[in-house]
Motif scaffolding. Structure first.
Motif: not given
Length: 79
Positions: A20-27, A32-35, A40-42, A52-64
């Motif tokens: 259940t914990a793994v299912a909740l995590y992936f849900s 988040i990824v879909s929103l 980003a596409v809109l 794609l470039a903006g999404y990758c840059l944003t996620m890398a920045t948030v992770t860092a």
């Protein structure tokens, strides 16, 4: 494949409800990824590579930023 194994390993402490914990995590991750991906596409136009470039840059920045914040917090706790 790595993300699936990582989530299972990280959530194994929830013995009785590990599935259940793994299912909740992936849900939540999928939500988040879909929103963010749809936004980003809109905003950047779906007929170019900019979403794609903006999404990758944003996620890398948030992770860092999150990794740096965690390291700074750990360093302040050790001092």
């Amino acid at each position: 494949m790595t993300a699936s194994v990582t989530a299972n390993g990280a959530l194994r402490a929830f013995d009785a409800i590990a599935g259940t914990a793994v299912a909740l995590y992936f849900s939540i991750q999928s939500l988040i990824v879909s929103l963010v991906g749809t936004a980003a596409v809109l905003l950047l136009g779906g007929d170019t590579a900019w979403p794609l470039a903006g999404y990758c840059l944003t996620m890398a920045t948030v992770t860092a930023a999150a990794a740096l914040a965690r390291l700074n917090r750990r360093e302040s706790q050790l001092a």
